[in-house]
Motif scaffolding. Structure first.
Motif, PDB file in Angstrom:
ATOM      1  N   PRO A  78       2.916   6.492  -2.151  1.00 39.28           N
ATOM      2  CA  PRO A  78       4.094   6.892  -1.360  1.00 39.28           C
ATOM      3  C   PRO A  78       3.895   8.185  -0.561  1.00 39.28           C
ATOM      4  O   PRO A  78       4.572   8.382   0.451  1.00 39.28           O
ATOM      5  CB  PRO A  78       5.199   7.056  -2.411  1.00 39.28           C
ATOM      6  N   ASN A  79       2.952   9.010  -0.979  1.00 38.86           N
ATOM      7  CA  ASN A  79       2.744  10.277  -0.264  1.00 38.86           C
ATOM      8  C   ASN A  79       2.365  10.063   1.195  1.00 38.86           C
ATOM      9  O   ASN A  79       2.694  10.890   2.042  1.00 38.86           O
ATOM     10  CB  ASN A  79       1.631  11.105  -0.942  1.00 38.86           C
ATOM     11  N   ILE A  80       1.662   8.975   1.485  1.00 41.94           N
ATOM     12  CA  ILE A  80       1.172   8.816   2.855  1.00 41.94           C
ATOM     13  C   ILE A  80       2.294   8.511   3.848  1.00 41.94           C
ATOM     14  O   ILE A  80       2.105   8.681   5.051  1.00 41.94           O
ATOM     15  CB  ILE A  80       0.036   7.754   2.980  1.00 41.94           C
ATOM     16  N   ILE A  81       3.461   8.081   3.352  1.00 43.72           N
ATOM     17  CA  ILE A  81       4.574   7.871   4.296  1.00 43.72           C
ATOM     18  C   ILE A  81       5.653   8.946   4.148  1.00 43.72           C
ATOM     19  O   ILE A  81       6.689   8.855   4.795  1.00 43.72           O
ATOM     20  CB  ILE A  81       5.198   6.459   4.174  1.00 43.72           C
ATOM     21  N   GLN A  82       5.405   9.941   3.302  1.00 44.01           N
ATOM     22  CA  GLN A  82       6.385  11.023   3.196  1.00 44.01           C
ATOM     23  C   GLN A  82       6.096  12.086   4.253  1.00 44.01           C
ATOM     24  O   GLN A  82       4.944  12.403   4.531  1.00 44.01           O
ATOM     25  CB  GLN A  82       6.375  11.647   1.796  1.00 44.01           C
ATOM     26  N   ARG A  83       7.163  12.590   4.835  1.00 45.34           N
ATOM     27  CA  ARG A  83       7.084  13.722   5.748  1.00 45.34           C
ATOM     28  C   ARG A  83       8.102  14.738   5.251  1.00 45.34           C
ATOM     29  O   ARG A  83       9.021  14.387   4.515  1.00 45.34           O
ATOM     30  CB  ARG A  83       7.392  13.296   7.194  1.00 45.34           C
ATOM     31  N   THR A  97      -1.755  -1.470  12.685  1.00 45.93           N
ATOM     32  CA  THR A  97      -0.335  -1.413  12.339  1.00 45.93           C
ATOM     33  C   THR A  97      -0.052  -0.182  11.488  1.00 45.93           C
ATOM     34  O   THR A  97       0.946   0.526  11.690  1.00 45.93           O
ATOM     35  CB  THR A  97       0.083  -2.695  11.574  1.00 45.93           C
ATOM     36  N   GLU A  98      -0.949   0.080  10.549  1.00 42.22           N
ATOM     37  CA  GLU A  98      -0.815   1.262   9.688  1.00 42.22           C
ATOM     38  C   GLU A  98      -0.799   2.534  10.540  1.00 42.22           C
ATOM     39  O   GLU A  98       0.063   3.405  10.369  1.00 42.22           O
ATOM     40  CB  GLU A  98      -1.981   1.296   8.697  1.00 42.22           C
ATOM     41  N   ALA A  99      -1.739   2.629  11.477  1.00 36.61           N
ATOM     42  CA  ALA A  99      -1.807   3.814  12.339  1.00 36.61           C
ATOM     43  C   ALA A  99      -0.528   3.956  13.167  1.00 36.61           C
ATOM     44  O   ALA A  99      -0.022   5.072  13.368  1.00 36.61           O
ATOM     45  CB  ALA A  99      -3.032   3.720  13.254  1.00 36.61           C
ATOM     46  N   LEU A 100       0.011   2.819  13.620  1.00 37.43           N
ATOM     47  CA  LEU A 100       1.252   2.861  14.403  1.00 37.43           C
ATOM     48  C   LEU A 100       2.413   3.403  13.565  1.00 37.43           C
ATOM     49  O   LEU A 100       3.220   4.207  14.057  1.00 37.43           O
ATOM     50  CB  LEU A 100       1.586   1.453  14.928  1.00 37.43           C
ATOM     51  N   ILE A 101       2.500   2.976  12.314  1.00 36.98           N
ATOM     52  CA  ILE A 101       3.572   3.470  11.438  1.00 36.98           C
ATOM     53  C   ILE A 101       3.464   4.995  11.283  1.00 36.98           C
ATOM     54  O   ILE A 101       4.471   5.715  11.355  1.00 36.98           O
ATOM     55  CB  ILE A 101       3.519   2.781  10.050  1.00 36.98           C
ATOM     56  N   LYS A 109       0.839  -1.207   0.000  1.00 37.77           N
ATOM     57  CA  LYS A 109       0.000   0.000   0.000  1.00 37.77           C
ATOM     58  C   LYS A 109       0.877   1.262   0.000  1.00 37.77           C
ATOM     59  O   LYS A 109       0.619   2.204  -0.754  1.00 37.77           O
ATOM     60  CB  LYS A 109      -0.921  -0.006   1.224  1.00 37.77           C
ATOM     61  N   PHE A 110       1.907   1.260   0.823  1.00 34.49           N
ATOM     62  CA  PHE A 110       2.796   2.428   0.904  1.00 34.49           C
ATOM     63  C   PHE A 110       3.511   2.661  -0.432  1.00 34.49           C
ATOM     64  O   PHE A 110       3.756   3.801  -0.825  1.00 34.49           O
ATOM     65  CB  PHE A 110       3.845   2.241   2.013  1.00 34.49           C
ATOM     66  N   GLU A 111       3.867   1.570  -1.111  1.00 28.12           N
ATOM     67  CA  GLU A 111       4.543   1.735  -2.404  1.00 28.12           C
ATOM     68  C   GLU A 111       3.595   2.300  -3.447  1.00 28.12           C
ATOM     69  O   GLU A 111       3.998   3.040  -4.332  1.00 28.12           O
ATOM     70  CB  GLU A 111       5.121   0.394  -2.862  1.00 28.12           C
TER      71      GLU A 111
END
Ligand code: ZN
Length: 292
Positions: free
Chosen positions: A31-36, A181-185, A26-28
């Motif tokens: 990718p925006n959702i895991i970018q800071r 798990t997603e929320a924890l990440i 999902k993150f791949e």
């Protein structure tokens, strides 16, 4: 300490731990959702061949292949040995001039909830653990002090740690646990962002953690065959106190076997499916607190 420049999320270090693997996919895809703004985040699938076969590993447990001596030993040439060497040199090269956080995402058939396993008491990791404990009631912190050098994937980075989520069967997805798990990440990434921006609260806190003390194997006969099961009263009671004299195993004849220790302990990884082959029925921990 200097800022964190990058975060690497390893998934599928065990090929049949689907929660992390599909979260990584999902993150791949998005990718925006895991970018800071202050660091890069990327995902990689550690053991693609094991995932394709929906197996923990092909030849041997990849997450025991990262001891320095083994990485330098050309005699070790199984699929996972070579994979470990490739992952190690790739991440080492990449993190040369960077402060890199390495998250290795696992799942467990035991009731581990959202467990963060630390291999060191690095101040950054302790602060992160305290923050996650404070904001997420499902988070548990374990500390496993390596007796000898660590052979886990997360040990590649000084700022590496493992996440174990459960209970979920091997090669199975559980939507609730996936979302937790997603929320924890996101909580981890948001903490790193605030840390980099200098706004993380450096308040004094009490961190509760569970320190590994020993492992207990199943009762076995002289042929090594298991003679008892986890007692139903202990099943899924990870992180709950276990007192001397309380039942831990039940024989096939229906006889309870009691815990023989002398003090209260907190078992985890109770009845972990992947640990039958390792001779581990559960890991015992002591509950401790630390002022940080
Ligand atoms: Zn695993």
């Amino acid at each position: 300490m200097v800022n964190i420049n990058s975060v690497v999320i390893a998934t599928g270090t065990h090929g049949n731990e689907f929660t992390g693997i599909y979260l990584g996919k999902k993150f791949e895809k998005f990718p925006n959702i895991i970018q800071r703004s202050s660091f890069e985040t990327r995902v990689f699938l550690s053991n693609p061949k094991a995932f394709a076969a929906a197996r923990r590993y092909i030849d041997k447990d990849l997450n025991r292949c990262f001891a320095k001596a083994d990485l330098q030993n050309p005699q070790l040439a199984s699929y996972e040995d070579i994979l470990a060497k490739n992952i190690y040199y790739l991440l080492k090269e990449e993190s040369k001039n960077q402060q890199q956080v390495l998250i290795d995402l696992h799942s467990s058939t035991a009731n581990m909830q959202l467990t963060i396993i630390l291999k060191s008491q690095h101040p950054f990791l302790l602060q992160l653990a305290a923050e996650l404990s404070a904001i997420n009631p499902d988070v548990r912190i374990c500390y496993s002090q390596p007796i000898k050098e660590s052979n886990y994937l997360c040990s590649i980075s000084e700022l590496g740690f493992t996440i174990e989520v459960g209970p979920v069967a091997q090669a199975v997805l559980n939507a609730e646990l996936f979302q937790k798990t997603e929320a924890l990440i996101y909580q981890v990434l948001d903490y790193i962002e605030s840390y980099n921006q200098g706004v993380s609260k450096e308040q004094n806190r009490t961190l509760t953690f569970y320190q590994y003390t020993e492992v207990i194997d199943y009762p076995r006969n002289e042929d090594g065959e298991i003679q008892a099961m986890i007692h139903p009263q202990l099943q899924f009671r990870d992180y709950e106190p276990l007192n001397p004299g309380e039942p831990i195993f039940l024989t096939f004849d229906g006889n309870a076997i009691a815990y023989q220790g002398t003090s209260t302990v907190y078992p985890i990884f109770i009845n972990e499916a992947a640990y039958y082959e390792k001779g581990i029925a559960m890991c015992l921990t002591q509950k401790k607190t630390l002022e940080i």
